[in-house]
Every structure is written in structure tokens, then in C-alpha cells.
Design an enzyme around this catalytic site. Structure first.
Site, PDB file in Angstrom:
ATOM      1  N   HIS A 269     -40.511-122.103 -24.016  1.00 25.26           N
ATOM      2  CA  HIS A 269     -40.856-121.505 -25.377  1.00 25.26           C
ATOM      3  C   HIS A 269     -42.401-121.516 -25.556  1.00 25.26           C
ATOM      4  O   HIS A 269     -42.952-122.500 -24.925  1.00 25.26           O
ATOM      5  CB  HIS A 269     -40.203-122.329 -26.595  1.00 25.26           C
ATOM      6  CG  HIS A 269     -40.018-121.378 -27.839  1.00 25.26           C
ATOM      7  ND1 HIS A 269     -41.254-121.282 -28.631  1.00 25.26           N
ATOM      8  CD2 HIS A 269     -39.338-120.643 -28.381  1.00 25.26           C
ATOM      9  CE1 HIS A 269     -40.686-120.682 -29.659  1.00 25.26           C
ATOM     10  NE2 HIS A 269     -39.602-120.123 -29.556  1.00 25.26           N
ATOM     11  N   ASP A 323     -31.699-119.484 -27.263  1.00 28.44           N
ATOM     12  CA  ASP A 323     -30.694-118.626 -26.792  1.00 28.44           C
ATOM     13  C   ASP A 323     -29.686-119.344 -25.927  1.00 28.44           C
ATOM     14  O   ASP A 323     -28.687-118.457 -25.697  1.00 28.44           O
ATOM     15  CB  ASP A 323     -31.463-117.361 -25.956  1.00 28.44           C
ATOM     16  CG  ASP A 323     -32.471-116.742 -27.024  1.00 28.44           C
ATOM     17  OD1 ASP A 323     -33.619-116.408 -26.664  1.00 28.44           O
ATOM     18  OD2 ASP A 323     -31.754-116.043 -27.848  1.00 28.44           O
TER      19      ASP A 323
HETATM   20  C1  SDX Z   1     -37.075-116.437 -27.891  1.00 26.57           C
HETATM   21  O1  SDX Z   1     -41.597-116.988 -29.969  1.00 26.57           O
HETATM   22  C2  SDX Z   1     -40.317-117.238 -30.373  1.00 26.57           C
HETATM   23  O2  SDX Z   1     -40.201-118.093 -31.693  1.00 26.57           O
HETATM   24  C3  SDX Z   1     -39.310-116.526 -29.851  1.00 26.57           C
HETATM   25  C4  SDX Z   1     -37.878-117.135 -30.217  1.00 26.57           C
HETATM   26  C5  SDX Z   1     -37.367-116.621 -31.563  1.00 26.57           C
HETATM   27  O3  SDX Z   1     -36.659-117.220 -32.498  1.00 26.57           O
HETATM   28  O4  SDX Z   1     -38.054-115.528 -32.246  1.00 26.57           O
HETATM   29  O5  SDX Z   1     -37.901-118.576 -30.112  1.00 26.57           O
HETATM   30  C6  SDX Z   1     -36.557-116.584 -29.232  1.00 26.57           C
HETATM   31  O6  SDX Z   1     -37.406-115.477 -27.629  1.00 26.57           O
HETATM   32  C7  SDX Z   1     -36.504-117.742 -27.057  1.00 26.57           C
HETATM   33  C8  SDX Z   1     -37.293-117.531 -25.664  1.00 26.57           C
HETATM   34  C9  SDX Z   1     -36.309-116.723 -24.803  1.00 26.57           C
HETATM   35  N1  SDX Z   1     -36.478-116.402 -23.549  1.00 26.57           N
HETATM   36  C10 SDX Z   1     -35.929-116.899 -22.475  1.00 26.57           C
HETATM   37  O7  SDX Z   1     -35.253-117.996 -22.504  1.00 26.57           O
HETATM   38  C11 SDX Z   1     -36.696-116.429 -21.180  1.00 26.57           C
HETATM   39  C12 SDX Z   1     -37.103-117.512 -20.197  1.00 26.57           C
HETATM   40  N2  SDX Z   1     -38.168-118.476 -20.872  1.00 26.57           N
HETATM   41  C13 SDX Z   1     -39.467-117.796 -20.342  1.00 26.57           C
HETATM   42  O8  SDX Z   1     -39.737-116.592 -19.777  1.00 26.57           O
HETATM   43  C14 SDX Z   1     -40.607-118.566 -21.120  1.00 26.57           C
HETATM   44  O9  SDX Z   1     -40.335-119.858 -21.062  1.00 26.57           O
HETATM   45  C15 SDX Z   1     -41.127-118.106 -22.423  1.00 26.57           C
HETATM   46  C16 SDX Z   1     -41.543-116.241 -22.061  1.00 26.57           C
HETATM   47  C17 SDX Z   1     -40.198-118.136 -23.348  1.00 26.57           C
HETATM   48  C18 SDX Z   1     -42.317-118.650 -22.708  1.00 26.57           C
HETATM   49  O10 SDX Z   1     -43.263-118.396 -21.505  1.00 26.57           O
HETATM   50  P1  SDX Z   1     -44.822-118.540 -21.791  1.00 26.57           P
HETATM   51  O11 SDX Z   1     -44.929-119.510 -23.245  1.00 26.57           O
HETATM   52  O12 SDX Z   1     -45.696-117.297 -21.645  1.00 26.57           O
HETATM   53  O13 SDX Z   1     -45.151-119.366 -20.610  1.00 26.57           O
HETATM   54  P2  SDX Z   1     -45.502-119.003 -19.073  1.00 26.57           P
HETATM   55  O14 SDX Z   1     -44.393-117.800 -18.551  1.00 26.57           O
HETATM   56  O15 SDX Z   1     -46.927-118.861 -18.736  1.00 26.57           O
HETATM   57  O16 SDX Z   1     -44.970-120.083 -18.077  1.00 26.57           O
HETATM   58  C19 SDX Z   1     -45.551-121.377 -17.841  1.00 26.57           C
HETATM   59  C20 SDX Z   1     -44.981-121.964 -16.726  1.00 26.57           C
HETATM   60  C21 SDX Z   1     -44.891-120.926 -15.718  1.00 26.57           C
HETATM   61  O17 SDX Z   1     -45.026-122.033 -14.294  1.00 26.57           O
HETATM   62  P3  SDX Z   1     -46.601-122.153 -13.555  1.00 26.57           P
HETATM   63  O18 SDX Z   1     -46.756-120.305 -13.173  1.00 26.57           O
HETATM   64  O19 SDX Z   1     -47.531-122.524 -14.569  1.00 26.57           O
HETATM   65  O20 SDX Z   1     -45.869-122.683 -12.501  1.00 26.57           O
HETATM   66  O21 SDX Z   1     -43.800-122.507 -17.119  1.00 26.57           O
HETATM   67  C22 SDX Z   1     -42.808-121.778 -16.204  1.00 26.57           C
HETATM   68  C23 SDX Z   1     -43.450-120.532 -15.765  1.00 26.57           C
HETATM   69  O22 SDX Z   1     -43.038-120.286 -14.469  1.00 26.57           O
HETATM   70  N3  SDX Z   1     -41.606-121.344 -17.017  1.00 26.57           N
HETATM   71  C24 SDX Z   1     -40.416-121.534 -16.408  1.00 26.57           C
HETATM   72  C25 SDX Z   1     -39.351-120.960 -17.574  1.00 26.57           C
HETATM   73  N4  SDX Z   1     -40.477-120.749 -18.760  1.00 26.57           N
HETATM   74  C26 SDX Z   1     -41.708-120.818 -18.276  1.00 26.57           C
HETATM   75  N5  SDX Z   1     -40.050-122.043 -15.496  1.00 26.57           N
HETATM   76  C27 SDX Z   1     -38.613-121.856 -15.325  1.00 26.57           C
HETATM   77  N6  SDX Z   1     -37.705-121.426 -16.088  1.00 26.57           N
HETATM   78  C28 SDX Z   1     -38.204-121.123 -17.355  1.00 26.57           C
HETATM   79  N7  SDX Z   1     -37.358-120.376 -18.268  1.00 26.57           N
END
Ligand code: SDX
Length: 388
Positions: A269, A323
Site C-alpha cells: 500500500h 483487497d
Molecule cells: C487499493 O490508495 C489507496 O488507499 C488504495 C486502496 C483504497 O482503499 O482506495 O487502499 C485500495 O488500491 C489497495 C492496493 C491494491 N493493489 C494491489 O494489491 C496491487 C499490488 N500492490 C502493489 O502494486 C503496490 O503495493 C501498490 C501499488 C499498492 C503501492 O505501491 P507503491 O507505493 O507505488 O510502491 P512501489 O510500487 O514503488 O513498490 C515499492 C517496493 C518495490 O520494490 P523495490 O523495487 O523497491 O525493490 O515494494 C515492492 C516493489 O516491487 N512491492 C511489492 C508489492 N508492492 C510493492 N513487492 C511484492 N508484492 C507487492 N504487492
């Protein structure tokens, strides 16, 4: 807090992370400690004691309703549940393989065209439009599902609450009280969540003084993405992939995903750097529903995945989000995967409308961020014969 305008120098933050652009009373997310409040009320209190209808009222009127206010609001929602025949005809024209989120985007757009007063910014009129949208999104979704399966559409039942009526219209049979109660709580947990991507999308549209229907269409399109609302559908597909392609071996799946630097759907998140408090509540609900339906397979797989992913993702402060467990709850309720994000929208339309209302009320400015220019300047224009 100083306004950046006073500071002068633009601030660069990838993905607008940690940037404030406005103020709200609707909700507060304490990302560090994993706490969430709607109008200052802890989400656990609302999930345990409230209903979708009451929480929707709290969002739109920014106060908890009295008994008579709640009865009036609930009556209005029920009166607005069915859609005019022209919209049903429109849904009948939609290709049966359309994604349900595209159906919502299309029909809401049509609803806006039918409202001659769509551009109104009067608070009471916006609230009425919000109630209408909240009432019809479940109907639009349920009708499409019945039509695409060549089933008789099931008209709304005024004897059922918002949650129960959706399940009834979708499945064509009266849901049990425990299914209604659990589904109702998932809607409470999905209703609002600050300036997430889809709400931000609605606010950008509203900030140009466009109409509320355009703002909601913007939000629906944004919510559809798998990084946002689409994650609940992807999370259930992930469980099926583990079951079918990894023979239920969670550890092997996790190893594969991490080695390919792919994301685990339903985890992580932008704001929570602790366990999403909604996920904690949904986990308990999933376990309760698993026992009721005598089907612990999926939630047990989720718990194992959470436990195995913990040491790896926990280091990056990545935990289950809203989710994750919503996915297995909807599966156990017999809801098809591709409707999960529509359900998210069915609840979040209240938060979207509440934020549009609030932004207009506080005189919110046109939203127009900047991009940091990294190209060259004063490049000469070459005639076509000079180009390579
Ligand atoms: C919702 O904003 C809200 O409030 C949204 C929500 C709402 O109620 O409206 O809460 C609902 O959208 C929840 C999120 C649902 N999405 C997912 O579950 C998809 C998987 N999650 C991600 O893609 C990610 O966690 C995000 C998009 C939710 C947040 O990502 P950020 O803040 O942009 O972080 P990032 O993509 O820059 O990742 C930072 C690091 C990375 O690793 P490095 O490149 O630094 O080594 O964390 C890793 C990412 O690869 N990472 C994950 C991960 N999420 C982030 N690694 C594995 N699995 C994951 N799910």
C-alpha cells in the site's frame, strides 16, 4: 504547514507520494500505525456496529444520522434502486463479454446524459445525485450479470437492505442473514479511503467544474486498474493459479514471484506501512464465512501465503491490504471474479461523491501539477529533407 506556493521552488515527488493538496474531514489514514477513521470514528467501530446505509449517510452528510434521518435516507436509496427502461435497453446492447467495470463506466455516462441538471453544483442537488448513483450501481452490475448469462433480470426487493438486495439481484435467491451481514461489512470497509487514485481522479475532474457524472466516470476508469481496485479480482486469480499451476504449493509460488520481482496481488500500500486495518477485519470475516460455507480451502491458502510472505515482504513494510481477504469472501459468496472491482465501485461511489461534494464546498482549486522537464531546449527545426 507551509503552502508550497510560499516556498516557491516546486517539489518533486514520484507518484505524488506524501504530497498534500487539500484538506478533508472525511477520513484519516494513520499509515504508520495501521489505523483508519471515517469522520473521526475508528473503522473497527463502524464495521462492528454500523451498516452500509448509515456509513454512507455519515460520508455524504458528515454526521451520523438520527433514526428518522436514517429511515428517510434508506427509503430514498430503495426508491432509486431500479433503473429507467432506457438504461436497461442500453445494457441489453452491451457485448456480453464486456468487463463489468466498463459497463459501469458506460451506463453512468448515460445516466449523466439523462440528467438535464447534471452540471449543478448545489449541495442538496449533488447529494440527491449521489444517492441515486449509490442506489443504481448495484442494479447496473446485477442486471448486466443476469443479461450476459441469459438469465431473467431480478428486480430490486425493497424488503432487503443494500447489501442483501445486491446479492439477491445477482444470484436470484434470497441470501442468508450471515451472508448479508458479512457482505454489508465489506461495503463499509470499501466506502472511503482518502485520496486514493480513483478518488483523486474524481477530484481532478471536479476541480475543472465539470459535472459529478464525469467525475464518477473518471473514478470508475481509474479504479479498474490492477494496482488499485482491480487487485481483488487479481488476488482471487492468484489463488486459483497457486491451486492449479503450483498444486497448492504456496512456498513455490512465492519463490517464483519474488525471484521474478513480480507483485503479490492484495499486498502492499502507498500509505499503510503497517497491516491495513481493513484487512484485519476482512480476515476475520473470511474465516467466519469459510466456516459457514464449510470451505476453508481459499482462506487457509491466503493465511499460509501471508505467513510465508511475512518475513520477506514485511522487511519492506508490505502487508495484506483491503483487497486480499475481500477476494476469498466474494468467492465464497458465489460472486464471479470479474465483478469484484465493480463491488469495490458500488461502495466507493459514496466516497467519491463525498469528496467531490467537500471539494466544491471548500472552493477547491483547479488541480494542475507540473512535470519536471528533462529534455533539451532551443533545438533547431529541421526541414524534412534534412532529417535522418
Ligand atoms: C487499493 O490508495 C489507496 O488507499 C488504495 C486502496 C483504497 O482503499 O482506495 O487502499 C485500495 O488500491 C489497495 C492496493 C491494491 N493493489 C494491489 O494489491 C496491487 C499490488 N500492490 C502493489 O502494486 C503496490 O503495493 C501498490 C501499488 C499498492 C503501492 O505501491 P507503491 O507505493 O507505488 O510502491 P512501489 O510500487 O514503488 O513498490 C515499492 C517496493 C518495490 O520494490 P523495490 O523495487 O523497491 O525493490 O515494494 C515492492 C516493489 O516491487 N512491492 C511489492 C508489492 N508492492 C510493492 N513487492 C511484492 N508484492 C507487492 N504487492
Amino acid at each position: 504547514m507551509k503552502d508550497i506556493k510560499e516556498i516557491g521552488e516546486p517539489v518533486y515527488s514520484s507518484g505524488l507520494e506524501n504530497i498534500y493538496f487539500s484538506e478533508t474531514k472525511l477520513s484519516y489514514i494513520d499509515g504508520e500505525n495501521g489505523r483508519l477513521y471515517y469522520m473521526g470514528i475508528p473503522i473497527e467501530e463502524l464495521a462492528n456496529n454500523s451498516t452500509f446505509e448509515e456509513t454512507a449517510y455519515l460520508m455524504l452528510y458528515q454526521k451520523l444520522p438520527t433514526l428518522s434521518e436514517l429511515e428517510e435516507f434508506t427509503k430514498k436509496l430503495k426508491e432509486n434502486r431500479d433503473i429507467p427502461e432506457i438504461l436497461l435497453k442500453e445494457e441489453e446492447l452491451i457485448p456480453k463479454n464486456a468487463h463489468p467495470m466498463d459497463v459501469l463506466r458506460t451506463i453512468v455516462s448515460f445516466v449523466g446524459m439523462l440528467d438535464e441538471n447534471a452540471m449543478s453544483k448545489k449541495e442538496d442537488e449533488i447529494v440527491e445525485k449521489s444517492i441515486k448513483l449509490t442506489a443504481i450501481l448495484p442494479t447496473i452490475t446485477a442486471y448486466f450479470h443476469r443479461l450476459r448469462n441469459n438469465l431473467e433480470i431480478v428486480r430490486p426487493d425493497p424488503n432487503l437492505n443494500h447489501a442483501g438486495n445486491f446479492l439477491y439481484m445477482l444470484r436470484g435467491e434470497k441470501p442468508s442473514d450471515i451472508e448479508i451481514d458479512i457482505f454489508d461489512k465489506t461495503l463499509i470497509l470499501y466506502i472511503e479511503h482518502g485520496m486514493n487514485a480513483s478518488t483523486f481522479s474524481a477530484i481532478i475532474t471536479a476541480s475543472t467544474q465539470s459535472d459529478i457524472y464525469s467525475a464518477i466516470v473518471s473514478a470508475i476508469g481509474t479504479l479498474k486498474g490492477p494496482l488499485h481496485g482491480g487487485a481483488n479480482e487479481e488476488a482471487m486469480k492468484m489463488l486459483f493459479e497457486i491451486d492449479r499451476n503450483y498444486n497448492g504449493d504456496v512456498e513455490a509460488y512465492l519463490k517464483d514471484k519474488i525471484s521474478k520481482k513480480e507483485r503479490i496481488m492484495g499486498f502492499g500500500h502507498r500509505v499503510y506501512k503497517a497491516y491495513d486495518p481493513r484487512a484485519r477485519i476482512l480476515k476475520d470475516l473470511a474465516l467466519k464465512l469459510a466456516d459457514f460455507t464449510n470451505n476453508r480451502k481459499w482462506v487457509d491458502m491466503q493465511i499460509e501465503l501471508e505467513e510465508k510472505a511475512g518475513p520477506i515482504l514485511g522487511e519492506k513494510k508490505i502487508y495484506p491490504n483491503v483487497d486480499y481477504y475481500a477476494a476469498s469472501i466474494y468467492y465464497m459468496l458465489g460472486i464471479p471474479f470479474d465483478l469484484y472491482t465493480s463491488i469495490f465501485a458500488i461502495a466507493r461511489v459514496v466516497g467519491w461523491c463525498a469528496h467531490v461534494l467537500e471539494y466544491w464546498k471548500i472552493g477547491g482549486r483547479l488541480l494542475r501539477p507540473r512535470e519536471k522537464y528533462v529534455g533539451e531546449l532551443n533545438i533547431p527545426y529541421l526541414n524534412i529533407e534534412q532529417r535522418r
